[in-house]
Design a protein around this motif. Structure first.
Motif, PDB file in Angstrom:
ATOM      1  N   ASP A  60       1.296   0.082   7.591  1.00 41.64           N
ATOM      2  CA  ASP A  60       2.035   1.290   7.995  1.00 41.64           C
ATOM      3  C   ASP A  60       2.746   1.942   6.816  1.00 41.64           C
ATOM      4  O   ASP A  60       2.705   3.163   6.654  1.00 41.64           O
ATOM      5  CB  ASP A  60       3.059   0.957   9.082  1.00 41.64           C
ATOM      6  CG  ASP A  60       2.409   0.671  10.425  1.00 41.64           C
ATOM      7  OD1 ASP A  60       1.233   1.047  10.609  1.00 41.64           O
ATOM      8  OD2 ASP A  60       3.087   0.070  11.288  1.00 41.64           O
ATOM      9  N   ARG A  61       3.381   1.133   5.979  1.00 40.37           N
ATOM     10  CA  ARG A  61       4.114   1.668   4.827  1.00 40.37           C
ATOM     11  C   ARG A  61       3.168   2.384   3.868  1.00 40.37           C
ATOM     12  O   ARG A  61       3.467   3.486   3.394  1.00 40.37           O
ATOM     13  CB  ARG A  61       4.858   0.538   4.109  1.00 40.37           C
ATOM     14  CG  ARG A  61       5.766   1.028   3.008  1.00 40.37           C
ATOM     15  CD  ARG A  61       6.504  -0.089   2.296  1.00 40.37           C
ATOM     16  NE  ARG A  61       5.591  -0.928   1.534  1.00 40.37           N
ATOM     17  CZ  ARG A  61       5.301  -2.197   1.822  1.00 40.37           C
ATOM     18  NH1 ARG A  61       5.843  -2.796   2.847  1.00 40.37           N
ATOM     19  NH2 ARG A  61       4.462  -2.883   1.072  1.00 40.37           N
ATOM     20  N   ILE A  62       2.017   1.788   3.607  1.00 40.64           N
ATOM     21  CA  ILE A  62       1.046   2.396   2.695  1.00 40.64           C
ATOM     22  C   ILE A  62       0.486   3.687   3.279  1.00 40.64           C
ATOM     23  O   ILE A  62       0.380   4.703   2.588  1.00 40.64           O
ATOM     24  CB  ILE A  62      -0.067   1.399   2.343  1.00 40.64           C
ATOM     25  CG1 ILE A  62       0.496   0.309   1.430  1.00 40.64           C
ATOM     26  CG2 ILE A  62      -1.250   2.090   1.699  1.00 40.64           C
ATOM     27  CD1 ILE A  62      -0.449  -0.824   1.155  1.00 40.64           C
ATOM     28  N   MET A  63       0.145   3.661   4.559  1.00 40.64           N
ATOM     29  CA  MET A  63      -0.407   4.870   5.193  1.00 40.64           C
ATOM     30  C   MET A  63       0.623   5.999   5.227  1.00 40.64           C
ATOM     31  O   MET A  63       0.279   7.158   5.009  1.00 40.64           O
ATOM     32  CB  MET A  63      -0.912   4.553   6.602  1.00 40.64           C
ATOM     33  CG  MET A  63      -2.157   3.700   6.620  1.00 40.64           C
ATOM     34  SD  MET A  63      -3.511   4.495   5.714  1.00 40.64           S
ATOM     35  CE  MET A  63      -4.774   3.267   5.859  1.00 40.64           C
ATOM     36  N   GLN A  64       1.883   5.681   5.475  1.00 44.61           N
ATOM     37  CA  GLN A  64       2.929   6.707   5.455  1.00 44.61           C
ATOM     38  C   GLN A  64       3.100   7.287   4.058  1.00 44.61           C
ATOM     39  O   GLN A  64       3.271   8.501   3.887  1.00 44.61           O
ATOM     40  CB  GLN A  64       4.260   6.132   5.950  1.00 44.61           C
ATOM     41  CG  GLN A  64       4.312   5.910   7.430  1.00 44.61           C
ATOM     42  CD  GLN A  64       5.589   5.224   7.869  1.00 44.61           C
ATOM     43  OE1 GLN A  64       6.423   4.842   7.052  1.00 44.61           O
ATOM     44  NE2 GLN A  64       5.750   5.063   9.172  1.00 44.61           N
ATOM     45  N   SER A  65       3.030   6.426   3.068  1.00 43.28           N
ATOM     46  CA  SER A  65       3.149   6.881   1.685  1.00 43.28           C
ATOM     47  C   SER A  65       1.972   7.780   1.303  1.00 43.28           C
ATOM     48  O   SER A  65       2.136   8.776   0.602  1.00 43.28           O
ATOM     49  CB  SER A  65       3.233   5.675   0.758  1.00 43.28           C
ATOM     50  OG  SER A  65       3.537   6.060  -0.538  1.00 43.28           O
ATOM     51  N   MET A  66       0.784   7.432   1.787  1.00 37.67           N
ATOM     52  CA  MET A  66      -0.393   8.251   1.496  1.00 37.67           C
ATOM     53  C   MET A  66      -0.319   9.603   2.214  1.00 37.67           C
ATOM     54  O   MET A  66      -0.675  10.633   1.630  1.00 37.67           O
ATOM     55  CB  MET A  66      -1.669   7.494   1.876  1.00 37.67           C
ATOM     56  CG  MET A  66      -1.922   6.369   0.891  1.00 37.67           C
ATOM     57  SD  MET A  66      -3.123   5.124   1.334  1.00 37.67           S
ATOM     58  CE  MET A  66      -4.519   5.964   1.862  1.00 37.67           C
TER      59      MET A  66
END
Length: 161
Positions: free
Chosen positions: A115-121
């Motif tokens: 989730d953190r990576i997808m939000q950052s992307m």
């Protein structure tokens, strides 16, 4: 120089910082993957992120003074967006495989990490699109690009009919 908290806006270079952080986070994540995933899963994700970072930095290093430089800067940002979209697809495949029943290595990713990576992307995509929109207004005095010129000609032809 101090700015009131309610008057603060996003930094113009936030997209560079966010892309750097995202790149390093992805590389650390990929280094934890099993060795046998390298060719099929890890390498394509790494390459896509490397290209996205490259085009983001190159596009940012161009300060247009003529129309061609404006278009070149825009094309680098478009390439960065395309590579980021490809990286999202590849990373989604990696996460899906890692958390599937076919994965016999036992290596999985935590949902919070995904989730953190997808939000950052998603934030990076928004920031890049914002930079491109701002560039259109900022460098409009350099002239009309070929694509915009073609659109204007098409509109004129429709108006004549």
């Amino acid at each position: 120089m101090s700015v009131r908290k309610n008057e603060r806006k996003q930094s113009e270079l936030e997209f560079i910082q966010n892309m750097n952080n995202l790149y390093h986070e992805i590389i650390v994540l990929l280094m934890k993957c099993p060795k046998r995933w390298d060719e099929l899963l890890v390498k394509p994700v790494s390459m896509a992120f490397t290209r996205a970072l490259y085009h983001t930095k190159v596009g940012n290093s161009i300060y247009p003074t003529v129309q061609i430089e404006r278009e070149e800067r825009r094309l680098h940002f478009v390439q960065a967006l395309a590579n980021l979209q490809a990286a999202i697809t590849l990373l989604d495949g990696l996460f899906t495989f890692a958390n599937s029943s076919q994965n016999d290595s036992g290596h999985t990713f935590k949902p919070e990490t995904i989730d953190r990576i997808m939000q950052s992307m998603n934030l990076e995509i928004k920031l890049l699109k914002g930079v491109m929109t701002k560039d259109t207004r900022r460098f409009s005095s350099l002239g009309v690009s070929r694509n915009e010129n073609k659109k204007n000609e098409d509109v004129k032809e429709k108006n004549k009919k």
